[in-house]
Write a protein that holds these residues in place. Structure first.
Motif, PDB file in Angstrom:
ATOM      1  N   GLY B  25     -31.336 -37.707   2.560  1.00  0.00           N
ATOM      2  CA  GLY B  25     -31.332 -36.450   2.535  1.00  0.00           C
ATOM      3  C   GLY B  25     -30.684 -35.721   3.746  1.00  0.00           C
ATOM      4  N   ALA B  26     -30.853 -36.796   4.869  1.00  0.00           N
ATOM      5  CA  ALA B  26     -30.285 -36.123   6.140  1.00  0.00           C
ATOM      6  C   ALA B  26     -28.675 -36.441   6.056  1.00  0.00           C
ATOM      7  N   PHE B  27     -28.321 -37.640   5.438  1.00  0.00           N
ATOM      8  CA  PHE B  27     -26.922 -37.801   5.400  1.00  0.00           C
ATOM      9  C   PHE B  27     -26.111 -36.496   4.544  1.00  0.00           C
ATOM     10  N   ILE B  28     -27.236 -36.317   3.443  1.00  0.00           N
ATOM     11  CA  ILE B  28     -26.408 -35.092   2.695  1.00  0.00           C
ATOM     12  C   ILE B  28     -26.349 -33.691   3.514  1.00  0.00           C
ATOM     13  N   THR B  29     -27.292 -33.469   4.060  1.00  0.00           N
ATOM     14  CA  THR B  29     -27.060 -32.474   5.026  1.00  0.00           C
ATOM     15  C   THR B  29     -26.142 -32.638   6.018  1.00  0.00           C
ATOM     16  N   TYR B  30     -25.882 -33.939   6.666  1.00  0.00           N
ATOM     17  CA  TYR B  30     -25.020 -33.812   7.764  1.00  0.00           C
ATOM     18  C   TYR B  30     -23.512 -33.858   6.982  1.00  0.00           C
ATOM     19  N   ALA B  31     -23.263 -34.364   5.684  1.00  0.00           N
ATOM     20  CA  ALA B  31     -21.948 -34.212   4.972  1.00  0.00           C
ATOM     21  C   ALA B  31     -21.852 -32.862   4.765  1.00  0.00           C
ATOM     22  N   SER B  32     -22.707 -32.072   4.450  1.00  0.00           N
ATOM     23  CA  SER B  32     -22.634 -30.556   4.134  1.00  0.00           C
ATOM     24  C   SER B  32     -22.056 -29.819   5.429  1.00  0.00           C
ATOM     25  N   LEU B  33     -22.897 -29.974   6.662  1.00  0.00           N
ATOM     26  CA  LEU B  33     -22.546 -29.492   7.780  1.00  0.00           C
ATOM     27  C   LEU B  33     -21.156 -29.781   8.145  1.00  0.00           C
ATOM     28  N   LEU B  34     -20.484 -31.050   7.991  1.00  0.00           N
ATOM     29  CA  LEU B  34     -19.485 -31.206   8.522  1.00  0.00           C
ATOM     30  C   LEU B  34     -18.288 -30.570   7.516  1.00  0.00           C
ATOM     31  N   LEU B  35     -18.495 -30.674   6.288  1.00  0.00           N
ATOM     32  CA  LEU B  35     -17.633 -29.755   5.477  1.00  0.00           C
ATOM     33  C   LEU B  35     -17.524 -28.485   5.560  1.00  0.00           C
ATOM     34  N   ALA B  36     -18.795 -27.780   6.165  1.00  0.00           N
ATOM     35  CA  ALA B  36     -18.822 -26.418   6.532  1.00  0.00           C
ATOM     36  C   ALA B  36     -17.900 -26.349   7.738  1.00  0.00           C
ATOM     37  N   PHE B  37     -18.043 -27.211   8.706  1.00  0.00           N
ATOM     38  CA  PHE B  37     -17.378 -26.780   9.865  1.00  0.00           C
ATOM     39  C   PHE B  37     -15.929 -27.036   9.485  1.00  0.00           C
ATOM     40  N   LEU B  38     -15.391 -27.709   8.634  1.00  0.00           N
ATOM     41  CA  LEU B  38     -14.028 -27.793   8.066  1.00  0.00           C
ATOM     42  C   LEU B  38     -13.581 -26.615   7.468  1.00  0.00           C
ATOM     43  N   TYR B  39     -14.376 -26.144   6.709  1.00  0.00           N
ATOM     44  CA  TYR B  39     -13.886 -25.102   5.526  1.00  0.00           C
ATOM     45  C   TYR B  39     -14.354 -23.594   5.845  1.00  0.00           C
ATOM     46  N   MET B  40     -15.560 -23.247   6.875  1.00  0.00           N
ATOM     47  CA  MET B  40     -15.630 -22.148   7.151  1.00  0.00           C
ATOM     48  C   MET B  40     -14.495 -21.264   7.939  1.00  0.00           C
ATOM     49  N   PRO B  41     -14.011 -21.810   8.872  1.00  0.00           N
ATOM     50  CA  PRO B  41     -13.005 -21.009   9.460  1.00  0.00           C
ATOM     51  C   PRO B  41     -11.836 -20.642   8.632  1.00  0.00           C
ATOM     52  N   VAL B  42     -11.535 -21.542   7.552  1.00  0.00           N
ATOM     53  CA  VAL B  42     -10.368 -21.363   6.700  1.00  0.00           C
ATOM     54  C   VAL B  42     -11.035 -19.977   6.013  1.00  0.00           C
ATOM     55  N   ALA B  43     -12.269 -20.203   5.602  1.00  0.00           N
ATOM     56  CA  ALA B  43     -12.753 -19.040   4.531  1.00  0.00           C
ATOM     57  C   ALA B  43     -12.856 -17.473   5.548  1.00  0.00           C
ATOM     58  N   ILE B  44     -13.089 -17.793   6.716  1.00  0.00           N
ATOM     59  CA  ILE B  44     -12.958 -16.549   7.805  1.00  0.00           C
ATOM     60  C   ILE B  44     -11.637 -16.075   7.705  1.00  0.00           C
ATOM     61  N   LEU B  45     -10.605 -17.005   7.765  1.00  0.00           N
ATOM     62  CA  LEU B  45      -9.133 -16.532   7.943  1.00  0.00           C
ATOM     63  C   LEU B  45      -8.960 -15.571   6.513  1.00  0.00           C
ATOM     64  N   ILE B  46      -9.174 -16.130   5.557  1.00  0.00           N
ATOM     65  CA  ILE B  46      -8.849 -15.430   4.301  1.00  0.00           C
ATOM     66  C   ILE B  46      -9.461 -14.303   4.010  1.00  0.00           C
ATOM     67  N   ILE B  47     -10.861 -14.094   4.304  1.00  0.00           N
ATOM     68  CA  ILE B  47     -11.690 -12.899   4.379  1.00  0.00           C
ATOM     69  C   ILE B  47     -10.956 -11.769   5.219  1.00  0.00           C
ATOM     70  N   PHE B  48     -10.691 -12.090   6.299  1.00  0.00           N
ATOM     71  CA  PHE B  48     -10.058 -11.245   7.379  1.00  0.00           C
ATOM     72  C   PHE B  48      -8.532 -10.725   6.907  1.00  0.00           C
ATOM     73  N   SER B  49      -7.940 -11.518   6.058  1.00  0.00           N
ATOM     74  CA  SER B  49      -6.531 -11.197   5.962  1.00  0.00           C
ATOM     75  C   SER B  49      -6.536  -9.816   4.822  1.00  0.00           C
ATOM     76  N   PHE B  50      -7.665  -9.592   4.227  1.00  0.00           N
ATOM     77  CA  PHE B  50      -8.211  -8.562   3.251  1.00  0.00           C
ATOM     78  C   PHE B  50      -9.006  -7.438   3.762  1.00  0.00           C
ATOM     79  N   ASN B  51      -9.257  -7.470   5.085  1.00  0.00           N
ATOM     80  CA  ASN B  51      -9.920  -6.447   5.729  1.00  0.00           C
ATOM     81  C   ASN B  51      -9.098  -5.478   6.585  1.00  0.00           C
ATOM     82  N   ASP B  52      -9.488  -4.100   6.371  1.00  0.00           N
ATOM     83  CA  ASP B  52      -8.381  -3.143   6.661  1.00  0.00           C
ATOM     84  C   ASP B  52      -8.662  -2.771   8.102  1.00  0.00           C
ATOM     85  N   SER B  53      -8.858  -3.728   8.952  1.00  0.00           N
ATOM     86  CA  SER B  53      -9.058  -3.390  10.345  1.00  0.00           C
ATOM     87  C   SER B  53      -8.033  -4.015  11.170  1.00  0.00           C
TER      88      SER B  53
END
Lengths: 288, 279
Positions: B25-53
């Motif tokens: 369980g700890a390993f799975i949580t850790y792997a998910s966190l690492l992937l979140a660290f890698l992909y969250m910023p990318v998701a944020i970039l994409i989201i803000f490219s459609f934001n009208d501010s």
């Protein structure tokens, strides 16, 4: 007999172009780099000479030594951070995950960012850490802070986060490869001899995966050591790296010889690290 | 040996006290966190490219495609994209033309200086791009060459050659030796064997490494920075825009670049996988 001659022609065919390329676009340019580092800056560019003035400048002016020191420090911190993050992940994939498909997908998930623009991956953190950025507005939205903090961006911490983010795939790849090569029966043997899985991990798995760790560390360290994009985007004056100083010598400061001398220093540091890790790899080679 | 004997004579240690399920369980949580660290910023970039501010901060204010519209009206940007395609195509072709024979030579022949040859070939992968860039800049300067997109191509090919060599060499090592021996026994010379036997078998490695070189060249900054003349490649253009700070237009370009990378990843996965299945 004829066969042998044809094979020799074949060898020439395969070797000729690569050797020509290495000589023309690597060895000769490195030679020119070294030569320029002995030249003297003079208006409008520089003139040939043989003197060590540029190297003395690097030694005598504290700003250069401190930049080199800072670059080394950041490169080491990033490599250690990446190692600490990457090892458990690779270990989990290779030793704990039973499903081969999920293993492949997760491994690919960590490697895939390499295909995404490196510049972009550095820029991401500028948008996140900035005063008007995502992190500040999140913290404010949660009521944790009252007004935006400017401490996140333009700091060495920002550099470490960004560089770790960019280079972590280079750490995961070799460690994963090294762990994959460890025969499973060694684990079983260790367990049969009464060792706990913890002891087995430290005394069997870790030593056998060291070549991968060293390879990952070397790559990450060298790539960090020469980076100037992250410093440009998130580093600020406090996060200036050797490569930024080199860039400015070839740009605004217009002192090519001094910039070349710094580049030679960088080349020497990187070559030293690479040959150290090569030597280690030679010694650590284990035959199964 | 003595070591093992010693530990054996001690009382048997209890197995790891954490139950296996919890550790997993700890390993799975850790792997998910690492992937979140890698992909969250990318998701944020994409989201803000459609934001009208113009400000990249929460909360989102509304959906817009304006930033994309500005991109397609930006002539400098479009020219930079064209330049990048040109540079990446030529660099990939060059890196393949030199890298494949080099990998073959490493795999097939023994010759004096082979260790040095291998080390030099692989050096640029660990060598910071800035060193490659500056030494080639100095060299071109000494020769009196003008800087333009072609000097960039030479720089990229040199810096990325190692990618081809590593991948093709790894594939060659996994090929059964018997294939080439059979070809040789049937009277084919080295060149014929290479062309009719080896090349078809390493095709997927060539395609895979070629695509990777293309992406890396398309995205290259440190070498390009020093070797380009007046023409900008796309990353150089973006880099100079970034001087002016964070803008939603950059997020829009970024999103398109990510889309482009995803397409190439899928293409690589598809092209390099098909022959494996047949076997």
């Amino acid at each position: 007999m004829t066969l042998r001659i044809i094979d020799r022609i074949g060898m020439g065919f395969f070797l000729g172009l690569p050797i020509l390329w290495i000589v023309l676009f690597m060895l000769v340019p490195y030679g020119v780099l070294l030569t320029y580092s002995f030249w003297i800056k003079s208006y409008p560019l520089f003139e040939p000479a043989f003197q060590f003035g540029n190297y003395l400048t690097l030694l005598n002016e504290p700003q250069y030594l401190s930049v080199i020191g800072r670059t080394l420090k950041i490169a080491v911190i990033v490599s250690v951070t990446a190692l600490v993050l990457a090892y458990p992940f690779a270990y989990f994939l290779v030793f704990r995950l039973k499903n081969a498909t999920i293993r492949k997908v997760l491994f690919f998930g960590v490697i895939a960012p390499l295909w995404v623009s490196y510049l972009l991956r550095a820029y991401l953190w500028k948008t996140i850490l900035g005063t008007q950025g995502v992190l500040n507005s999140t913290l404010m939205g949660l009521g944790i802070i009252g007004e935006p903090l400017d401490v996140f961006l333009y700091s060495q911490a920002a550099m470490v986060i960004t560089l770790t983010y960019i280079f972590i795939p280079f750490m995961v790849m070799p460690i994963y490869a090294a762990l994959e090569k460890i025969p499973r029966n060694l684990d079983e043997a260790s367990a049969d001899l009464g060792q706990s899985s913890w002891t087995t991990f430290w005394r069997v798995t870790v030593p056998l995966s060291l070549p991968g760790v060293v390879a990952g560390f070397t790559l990450t360290f060298c790539l960090c050591f020469g980076d100037f994009v992250a410093a440009f985007l998130v580093g600020g004056p406090d996060g200036l790296m050797v490569a930024n100083v080199i860039t400015s010598q070839f740009g605004a400061a217009l002192d090519w010889p001094l910039g070349s001398a710094l580049a030679v220093v960088m080349l020497v540091v990187v070559l030293a690290i690479i040959s150290l890790s090569d030597r280690f790899e030679q010694r650590a080679k284990v035959q199964f | 040996m003595a070591d093992i004997a010693l530990t054996r004579s001690k009382p048997r240690k209890p197995p790891l006290s954490i139950p296996k399920g919890a550790a997993d369980g700890a390993f799975i949580t850790y792997a998910s966190l690492l992937l979140a660290f890698l992909y969250m910023p990318v998701a944020i970039l994409i989201i803000f490219s459609f934001n009208d501010s113009r400000v990249l901060a929460w909360p989102l204010s509304g959906f817009t495609l304006d930033w994309y519209r500005t991109l397609f009206a930006n002539a400098d940007l479009l020219e930079a994209v064209g330049n990048s395609f040109y540079v990446a195509t030529l660099s990939t072709a060059l890196a393949l033309c030199i890298g494949i024979p080099a990998a073959m030579a490493l795999h097939r022949f023994a010759f004096p200086g082979k260790a040095l040859f291998r080390r030099l070939l692989l050096l640029p992968i660990a060598l910071p791009g800035i060193v490659t860039g500056i030494s080639m800049l100095n060299f071109f300067n000494l020769m009196g060459f003008n800087l333009n997109l072609h000097t960039v191509v030479l720089g990229h090919a040199t810096a990325l050659l190692a990618v081809v060599v590593i991948q093709v060499f790894a594939r060659l090592q996994r090929l059964p030796r018997s294939l080439e021996e059979a070809s040789s026994d049937l009277g084919a010379n080295a060149l014929a064997t290479f062309w009719y036997v080896t090349l078809p078998n390493i095709k997927t490695a060539i395609v895979g490494s070629g695509l990777l070189v293309f992406v890396l060249s398309f995205d290259e900054i440190p070498v390009t920075f020093f070797l380009t003349g007046r023409d900008n490649t796309l990353p150089m253009y973006i880099y100079s825009t970034m001087r002016r700070g964070v803008t939603p237009e950059i997020n829009a370009v970024g999103t398109l670049l990510i889309l482009f990378s995803v397409v190439l990843i899928l293409l690589a996965a598809f092209l390099t996988r098909a022959p494996g299945r047949k076997r």
